[in-house]
Scaffold this motif. Sequence first.
Motif, short mmCIF file in Angstrom:
data_model
loop_
_atom_site.label_atom_id
_atom_site.label_comp_id
_atom_site.label_asym_id
_atom_site.label_seq_id
_atom_site.Cartn_x
_atom_site.Cartn_y
_atom_site.Cartn_z
N UNK A 192 0.81 -1.21 0.00
CA UNK A 192 0.00 0.00 0.00
C UNK A 192 0.85 1.27 0.00
N UNK A 193 2.14 1.13 0.31
CA UNK A 193 3.04 2.29 0.35
C UNK A 193 3.67 2.57 -1.01
N UNK A 194 3.33 1.80 -2.01
CA UNK A 194 3.94 1.99 -3.33
C UNK A 194 2.86 2.43 -4.32
N UNK A 195 3.11 3.45 -5.13
CA UNK A 195 4.34 4.21 -5.25
C UNK A 195 4.59 5.14 -4.05
N UNK A 196 5.84 5.51 -3.85
CA UNK A 196 6.22 6.34 -2.71
C UNK A 196 5.44 7.66 -2.73
N UNK A 197 4.75 8.01 -1.64
CA UNK A 197 3.90 9.20 -1.62
C UNK A 197 4.72 10.49 -1.45
N UNK A 198 5.23 10.99 -2.57
CA UNK A 198 6.08 12.19 -2.51
C UNK A 198 5.32 13.42 -2.01
N UNK A 199 4.02 13.48 -2.29
CA UNK A 199 3.24 14.61 -1.80
C UNK A 199 3.22 14.64 -0.27
N UNK A 200 3.09 13.46 0.35
CA UNK A 200 3.12 13.38 1.81
C UNK A 200 4.48 13.82 2.35
N UNK A 201 5.54 13.40 1.65
CA UNK A 201 6.89 13.81 2.05
C UNK A 201 7.03 15.33 1.96
N UNK A 202 6.48 15.91 0.89
CA UNK A 202 6.54 17.35 0.73
C UNK A 202 5.80 18.08 1.83
N UNK A 203 4.61 17.58 2.20
CA UNK A 203 3.84 18.21 3.26
C UNK A 203 4.57 18.11 4.60
N UNK A 204 5.21 16.96 4.85
CA UNK A 204 5.98 16.79 6.09
C UNK A 204 7.15 17.77 6.13
N UNK A 205 7.80 17.97 5.00
CA UNK A 205 8.91 18.94 4.93
C UNK A 205 8.38 20.34 5.25
N UNK A 206 7.28 20.71 4.62
CA UNK A 206 6.69 22.03 4.83
C UNK A 206 6.28 22.24 6.28
N UNK A 207 5.64 21.23 6.87
CA UNK A 207 5.17 21.33 8.25
C UNK A 207 6.34 21.51 9.22
N UNK A 208 7.44 20.80 8.95
CA UNK A 208 8.63 20.94 9.78
C UNK A 208 9.20 22.35 9.68
N UNK A 209 9.23 22.89 8.47
CA UNK A 209 9.74 24.25 8.27
C UNK A 209 8.85 25.27 8.98
N UNK A 210 7.55 25.05 8.97
CA UNK A 210 6.64 25.96 9.66
C UNK A 210 6.88 25.91 11.17
N UNK A 211 6.93 24.70 11.73
CA UNK A 211 7.16 24.56 13.18
C UNK A 211 8.49 25.17 13.58
N UNK A 212 9.54 24.89 12.79
CA UNK A 212 10.86 25.44 13.11
C UNK A 212 10.94 26.94 12.89
N UNK A 213 10.33 27.43 11.80
CA UNK A 213 10.41 28.85 11.47
C UNK A 213 9.60 29.72 12.40
N UNK A 214 8.37 29.32 12.68
CA UNK A 214 7.51 30.11 13.57
C UNK A 214 8.11 30.18 14.98
N UNK A 215 8.52 29.04 15.50
CA UNK A 215 9.08 29.02 16.86
C UNK A 215 10.38 29.81 16.94
N UNK A 216 11.23 29.73 15.90
CA UNK A 216 12.48 30.49 15.90
C UNK A 216 12.21 31.99 15.88
N UNK A 217 11.29 32.43 15.04
CA UNK A 217 10.97 33.85 14.96
C UNK A 217 10.47 34.37 16.31
N UNK A 218 9.63 33.58 16.97
CA UNK A 218 9.10 33.99 18.28
C UNK A 218 10.18 33.97 19.35
N UNK A 219 11.08 32.99 19.29
CA UNK A 219 12.18 32.92 20.24
C UNK A 219 13.06 34.16 20.12
#
Length: 326
Positions: A295-322
């Motif tokens: 069920x994991x094939x083909x590799x879900x690149x869209x999910x990988x992209x969303x995970x990358x974006x979400x990590x950047x948001x969490x890291x970027x927002x928290x850094x700016x506030x810090x």
Amino acid sequence: MTAIKTVTPDRVVRIAPPLLAAVVALAISTWIPLLGPLLIALLLGATVANISFVADRLPAGQEHVAKLMLRLGVVLLGLRLPFGDVLRIGLPGLAIILATVFVTYSVTKTVGKRMALDPRFVTLLAAGFSICGAAAIAAIDDAVSAREKDVALAVAMVTLFGSAMIALVPWFSGPLNLTNDQAAVWAGASIHEVAQVVAAASLLGGGALAVATTVKLGRVMLLAPVYAIAARGARREDGTRMPLVPWFVIAFVAAVALRSTGLLPGTALDLASQATTLLLAAGMFGLGVGFMIKDMWPLPWAAFGLATFSTLVAGGVSLALVLTLI
């Protein structure tokens, strides 16, 4: 009033495989700490599911056992959260926690919708990346009833990206000229799993571990309101609405309150902490049993992209506030 179910040999047989798998996962995680026991347990379950002669010998009802153990694990998670410790990080710290969690959750949901990903998977990913990784995914899954492969994918993403941040947050803290306290708050507010925060804070040194862990636990406390948001409008398979606050979330809040009284001895808290990890890992094994690798094939690149974006948001927002508030 519903009668209390007695422990029968049949029920013991059903809970034995996930508990044994959880013990094995805990043992393996001491050798491969970056993966963590929850992901390892999930992988063990997936391995069993994809070996037919092993899967056929598993007792029936593993899905129900998994859900119960996950719920009990979430309840005990509350005993790790003394409310007073979170308050001691002050208003700036609380503001960073609240803003990071709700911005990460809402923005991830919005972008995931525009990417036409399954909304249940997007909700799991948003909760895992904004609150507390696999434990949040397990809790929120109770509200959205996602497919097993989506749960597995969300756990894999949160483990992969959270592990990367163990190295990246301390590494970037130097060039950014962050103080030890700033770096600790950033780690606690941005990294996904509690264990990952502990690993990153240990690289920062000084008093970073206590600060980072406290900030992270502040994010975990937001599990109840985020569950209510995720469950809003959600329906069970029979068409009835999901409760906004189910019994295990109420018990989680009660556990936080009990922990905050300071009445529990250290021995009890240590046992509860170990039981929390054991139950969550056992539940993850049960979820993995319903996951087929094909069920994991083909590799879900869209999910990988969303995970990358979400990590950047969490890291970027928290850094700016810090940088602004600390």
